[in-house]
Design a protein around this motif. Structure first.
Motif, PDB file in Angstrom:
ATOM      1  N   ALA A 129     -12.837 -21.735   8.084  1.00  0.00           N
ATOM      2  CA  ALA A 129     -11.437 -21.953   8.548  1.00  0.00           C
ATOM      3  C   ALA A 129     -10.392 -21.582   7.318  1.00  0.00           C
ATOM      4  CB  ALA A 129     -11.484 -23.452   8.982  1.00  0.00           C
ATOM      5  N   TYR A 130      -9.560 -20.742   7.728  1.00  0.00           N
ATOM      6  CA  TYR A 130      -8.538 -20.505   6.755  1.00  0.00           C
ATOM      7  C   TYR A 130      -7.280 -20.080   7.232  1.00  0.00           C
ATOM      8  CZ  TYR A 130     -10.048 -15.583   7.449  1.00  0.00           C
ATOM      9  OH  TYR A 130     -10.445 -14.271   8.186  1.00  0.00           O
ATOM     10  N   ASP A 131      -6.177 -20.138   6.631  1.00  0.00           N
ATOM     11  CA  ASP A 131      -5.013 -19.783   7.170  1.00  0.00           C
ATOM     12  C   ASP A 131      -4.527 -18.381   6.661  1.00  0.00           C
ATOM     13  OD1 ASP A 131      -4.891 -22.291   8.019  1.00  0.00           O
ATOM     14  OD2 ASP A 131      -3.294 -22.914   6.803  1.00  0.00           O
ATOM     15  N   ILE A 132      -3.454 -17.801   7.369  1.00  0.00           N
ATOM     16  CA  ILE A 132      -2.976 -16.664   6.916  1.00  0.00           C
ATOM     17  C   ILE A 132      -1.153 -16.675   7.196  1.00  0.00           C
ATOM     18  CG2 ILE A 132      -3.207 -15.673   9.198  1.00  0.00           C
ATOM     19  CD1 ILE A 132      -3.505 -12.849   7.979  1.00  0.00           C
ATOM     20  N   LEU A 133      -0.672 -16.275   6.094  1.00  0.00           N
ATOM     21  CA  LEU A 133       0.840 -16.159   6.045  1.00  0.00           C
ATOM     22  C   LEU A 133       1.200 -14.776   6.024  1.00  0.00           C
ATOM     23  CD1 LEU A 133       1.604 -18.962   3.286  1.00  0.00           C
ATOM     24  CD2 LEU A 133       1.496 -19.051   5.728  1.00  0.00           C
ATOM     25  N   PHE A 134       1.797 -14.296   6.938  1.00  0.00           N
ATOM     26  CA  PHE A 134       2.181 -12.896   7.044  1.00  0.00           C
ATOM     27  C   PHE A 134       3.664 -12.739   7.954  1.00  0.00           C
ATOM     28  CE2 PHE A 134       1.572  -8.353   8.339  1.00  0.00           C
ATOM     29  CZ  PHE A 134       1.285  -7.814   7.244  1.00  0.00           C
ATOM     30  N   GLY A 135       4.461 -13.684   7.727  1.00  0.00           N
ATOM     31  CA  GLY A 135       5.728 -13.908   8.521  1.00  0.00           C
ATOM     32  C   GLY A 135       5.251 -13.948  10.039  1.00  0.00           C
ATOM     33  N   CYS A 136       6.293 -13.296  11.008  1.00  0.00           N
ATOM     34  CA  CYS A 136       6.079 -13.289  12.385  1.00  0.00           C
ATOM     35  C   CYS A 136       4.672 -12.713  12.821  1.00  0.00           C
ATOM     36  CB  CYS A 136       7.169 -13.132  13.015  1.00  0.00           C
ATOM     37  SG  CYS A 136       8.717 -14.197  12.602  1.00  0.00           S
ATOM     38  N   PRO A 137       4.543 -11.372  12.055  1.00  0.00           N
ATOM     39  CA  PRO A 137       3.313 -10.697  12.599  1.00  0.00           C
ATOM     40  C   PRO A 137       1.934 -11.518  12.295  1.00  0.00           C
ATOM     41  CG  PRO A 137       4.802  -9.365  11.342  1.00  0.00           C
ATOM     42  CD  PRO A 137       5.267 -10.778  11.136  1.00  0.00           C
ATOM     43  N   ALA A 204      -5.494   0.128  14.912  1.00  0.00           N
ATOM     44  CA  ALA A 204      -4.243  -0.835  14.291  1.00  0.00           C
ATOM     45  C   ALA A 204      -3.672  -0.094  13.288  1.00  0.00           C
ATOM     46  CB  ALA A 204      -4.940  -1.995  13.870  1.00  0.00           C
ATOM     47  N   ALA A 205      -2.644  -0.617  12.926  1.00  0.00           N
ATOM     48  CA  ALA A 205      -1.540  -0.146  11.935  1.00  0.00           C
ATOM     49  C   ALA A 205      -0.669  -1.539  11.223  1.00  0.00           C
ATOM     50  CB  ALA A 205      -0.721   0.973  12.140  1.00  0.00           C
ATOM     51  N   ALA A 206      -0.606  -1.315   9.830  1.00  0.00           N
ATOM     52  CA  ALA A 206      -0.061  -2.607   9.392  1.00  0.00           C
ATOM     53  C   ALA A 206       0.665  -2.042   8.108  1.00  0.00           C
ATOM     54  CB  ALA A 206      -0.783  -3.644   8.933  1.00  0.00           C
ATOM     55  N   GLN A 207       1.928  -2.428   7.868  1.00  0.00           N
ATOM     56  CA  GLN A 207       2.856  -2.209   6.791  1.00  0.00           C
ATOM     57  C   GLN A 207       3.561  -3.215   6.060  1.00  0.00           C
ATOM     58  OE1 GLN A 207       5.443   0.718   8.390  1.00  0.00           O
ATOM     59  NE2 GLN A 207       4.055   2.351   8.462  1.00  0.00           N
ATOM     60  N   SER A 208       3.826  -3.266   4.780  1.00  0.00           N
ATOM     61  CA  SER A 208       4.596  -4.407   3.961  1.00  0.00           C
ATOM     62  C   SER A 208       5.672  -3.709   3.254  1.00  0.00           C
ATOM     63  CB  SER A 208       3.519  -5.115   3.205  1.00  0.00           C
ATOM     64  OG  SER A 208       2.931  -5.999   3.929  1.00  0.00           O
ATOM     65  N   ASP A 209       6.767  -3.897   3.353  1.00  0.00           N
ATOM     66  CA  ASP A 209       8.031  -3.408   2.676  1.00  0.00           C
ATOM     67  C   ASP A 209       8.421  -4.515   1.769  1.00  0.00           C
ATOM     68  OD1 ASP A 209       8.220  -0.529   3.324  1.00  0.00           O
ATOM     69  OD2 ASP A 209       8.629  -1.493   5.305  1.00  0.00           O
ATOM     70  N   CYS A 210       8.300  -4.686   0.500  1.00  0.00           N
ATOM     71  CA  CYS A 210       8.559  -5.639  -0.193  1.00  0.00           C
ATOM     72  C   CYS A 210       9.478  -5.448  -1.574  1.00  0.00           C
ATOM     73  CB  CYS A 210       7.168  -6.399  -0.729  1.00  0.00           C
ATOM     74  SG  CYS A 210       5.981  -6.757   0.219  1.00  0.00           S
ATOM     75  N   GLY A 211      10.478  -4.238  -1.317  1.00  0.00           N
ATOM     76  CA  GLY A 211      11.458  -4.098  -2.235  1.00  0.00           C
ATOM     77  C   GLY A 211      12.799  -4.900  -1.760  1.00  0.00           C
ATOM     78  N   LYS A 248      11.874   1.022  11.400  1.00  0.00           N
ATOM     79  CA  LYS A 248      10.424   1.075  10.847  1.00  0.00           C
ATOM     80  C   LYS A 248       9.439   0.682  12.060  1.00  0.00           C
ATOM     81  CE  LYS A 248      11.568   1.310   6.639  1.00  0.00           C
ATOM     82  NZ  LYS A 248      11.290   2.380   5.529  1.00  0.00           N
ATOM     83  N   VAL A 249       9.880  -0.203  12.733  1.00  0.00           N
ATOM     84  CA  VAL A 249       8.749  -0.566  13.847  1.00  0.00           C
ATOM     85  C   VAL A 249       8.065   0.376  14.874  1.00  0.00           C
ATOM     86  CG1 VAL A 249       8.115  -2.377  15.543  1.00  0.00           C
ATOM     87  CG2 VAL A 249       9.423  -3.171  13.766  1.00  0.00           C
ATOM     88  N   PRO A 250       9.066   1.179  15.415  1.00  0.00           N
ATOM     89  CA  PRO A 250       8.620   2.224  16.220  1.00  0.00           C
ATOM     90  C   PRO A 250       7.581   3.249  15.479  1.00  0.00           C
ATOM     91  CG  PRO A 250      11.288   1.947  16.590  1.00  0.00           C
ATOM     92  CD  PRO A 250      10.563   1.313  15.154  1.00  0.00           C
ATOM     93  N   VAL A 251       7.739   3.409  14.246  1.00  0.00           N
ATOM     94  CA  VAL A 251       7.107   4.383  13.342  1.00  0.00           C
ATOM     95  C   VAL A 251       5.711   3.913  13.093  1.00  0.00           C
ATOM     96  CG1 VAL A 251       6.682   5.728  11.340  1.00  0.00           C
ATOM     97  CG2 VAL A 251       9.045   5.399  12.159  1.00  0.00           C
ATOM     98  N   ALA A 252       5.581   2.561  12.886  1.00  0.00           N
ATOM     99  CA  ALA A 252       4.242   1.880  12.716  1.00  0.00           C
ATOM    100  C   ALA A 252       3.317   1.814  14.061  1.00  0.00           C
ATOM    101  CB  ALA A 252       4.536   0.374  12.449  1.00  0.00           C
ATOM    102  N   ALA A 342       2.778  -5.632  19.132  1.00  0.00           N
ATOM    103  CA  ALA A 342       3.492  -5.148  17.942  1.00  0.00           C
ATOM    104  C   ALA A 342       4.648  -6.232  17.370  1.00  0.00           C
ATOM    105  CB  ALA A 342       4.352  -3.823  18.060  1.00  0.00           C
ATOM    106  N   SER A 343       4.592  -6.297  15.935  1.00  0.00           N
ATOM    107  CA  SER A 343       5.565  -7.277  15.453  1.00  0.00           C
ATOM    108  C   SER A 343       5.994  -6.850  14.200  1.00  0.00           C
ATOM    109  CB  SER A 343       4.671  -8.534  15.179  1.00  0.00           C
ATOM    110  OG  SER A 343       5.352  -9.707  14.958  1.00  0.00           O
ATOM    111  N   VAL A 344       7.056  -7.868  13.779  1.00  0.00           N
ATOM    112  CA  VAL A 344       7.794  -7.731  12.470  1.00  0.00           C
ATOM    113  C   VAL A 344       8.266  -8.974  12.174  1.00  0.00           C
ATOM    114  CG1 VAL A 344      10.017  -7.045  13.706  1.00  0.00           C
ATOM    115  CG2 VAL A 344       9.605  -6.297  11.577  1.00  0.00           C
ATOM    116  N   GLY A 345       8.308  -9.230  10.637  1.00  0.00           N
ATOM    117  CA  GLY A 345       8.759 -10.466  10.120  1.00  0.00           C
ATOM    118  C   GLY A 345       8.805 -10.464   8.799  1.00  0.00           C
ATOM    119  N   ALA A 346       9.075 -11.489   8.233  1.00  0.00           N
ATOM    120  CA  ALA A 346       9.233 -11.974   6.808  1.00  0.00           C
ATOM    121  C   ALA A 346       8.267 -11.349   6.080  1.00  0.00           C
ATOM    122  CB  ALA A 346       9.441 -13.422   6.592  1.00  0.00           C
TER     123      ALA A 346
END
Length: 357
Positions: A129-137, A204-211, A248-252, A342-346
């Protein structure tokens, strides 16, 4: 061949309804702590026009994120018909942990997933059992993770939950706080033999923009000038999030479709994170434009935001459960339907999954 298949779903929708009109008593301030002179009822009505939200659900006093997660999990387990002791892993996506009524301190130790396992009475030590922090997605990222575990031979049966009590981290002086809500959604994913044309995750596809995107959604002090500067609340730069998401979301999403080898005309439903009705409509329109489609198919995007608001990680699994069980008018799924999550978030984080129902 083997694929990761969703064999059961569940949800917990809190009973406490918070209507837009109830925000009319609040005094709103801008981020520089200057009072917004527009009457609060007018702000609330304009908010409805922009987001589509008319009401949202708040967790009742004493109800925690892990408690809601356990209830959604029980439904998903019953729906799938599995023995919970045979679960290989429990993944719980959230952002703020358990927060008691009247308290803004986040409680994440032990993990919410551990608490859910305890509440379900699962004693098998091999059920991790474990948690995941990935914003709304976060919930969708948990789905992607479960699929990868399956393909690696490390698991065959997982419980993935998204749960949140955002009502306990909102700043009542911030008009953006009206967007947030509470709830939980869950699913069981099993790795099973299926025909080439059978059900399961196709890609599946996933991306992170952290700038500069890092601060679009974060924790910050209240906008109220007399508030305790040491207390922190969820904060969102609405315009920045909107501009980021529609580009960004449509491209992903297209990257996910391309990986899956599925033609755009085969897509029956898009279960997108319920954050803002207008934003979601633009995202879908821009997605179809990437395939030179100028019109969007009717009924391709189920929506629950009008009455459930934005419950973060819980929005997609709750929406999916509503449609699967025939609880959302004018929407249904048939075996073989191609759908997308599909999702996007923090983060800012984006992800998408293509699935054959």
């Amino acid at each position: 061949m083997k694929r990761s298949i969703i064999t059961g779903t569940g949800k917990f929708i809190p009973h406490q309804v918070k209507k837009n009109s109830e925000f009319g008593i609040y005094v709103f301030y801008s981020d520089d702590q200057k009072r917004i002179e527009t009457p609060s009822p007018v702000i609330a009505d304009k908010f409805r026009q922009i987001t589509g939200i008319e009401e949202r659900r708040y967790a009742e006093p004493g109800l925690t994120a892990s408690g809601m997660a356990a209830e959604a999990a029980k439904q998903a387990i019953a729906d799938s018909g599995i023995d919970p002791e045979t679960l290989d892993q429990i993944i719980v996506a959230h952002n703020y942990g358990d927060i008691d009524t009247g308290n803004i301190q986040s409680d994440t130790v032990p993990s919410l997933a551990s608490r859910v396992k305890h509440q379900l009475g699962i004693r098998n030590p091999d059920c991790v059992a474990y948690d995941i922090l990935f914003g709304c997605p976060g919930w969708l990222q948990g789905v992607i993770q479960a699929d990868l575990y399956n393909k690696a031979g490390a698991a065959t049966r997982s419980l993935i939950i998204g749960t949140e009590t955002l009502s306990r981290v909102i700043d009542i002086h911030d008009r953006d706080s009206m967007i947030f809500a509470d709830g939980a959604g869950a699913c069981i994913i099993e790795f099973k033999e299926t025909p080439e044309s059978g059900s399961g995750i196709l890609g599946a596809a996933a991306q992170s923009d952290c700038g500069p995107e890092l601060g679009f959604i974060d924790f910050g002090p209240s906008y109220g000038p007399d508030s305790d500067e040491h207390h922190r609340y969820i904060k969102m730069k609405g315009r920045k999030v909107y501009e980021y998401a529609i580009s960004k979301v449509p491209v992903a999403m297209k990257a996910c479709m391309d990986k899956s080898g599925v033609a755009i005309d085969q897509l029956k439903k898009i279960f997108i994170h319920q954050a803002n009705e207008k934003m979601d409509e633009v995202i879908i329109r821009n997605f179809y434009k990437l395939y030179d489609r100028q019109t969007i198919p009717d009924q391709v995007m189920p929506m629950s935001i009008q009455w459930l608001g934005n419950s973060s990680v819980a929005t997609i699994p709750t929406l999916f459960d509503l449609v699967r069980k025939g609880e959302l008018p004018d929407h249904e799924l048939q075996p073989g339907d191609i759908i997308m999550f599909a999702s996007v978030g923090a983060g800012m984080n984006i992800n998408a999954v293509c699935y054959r129902y």
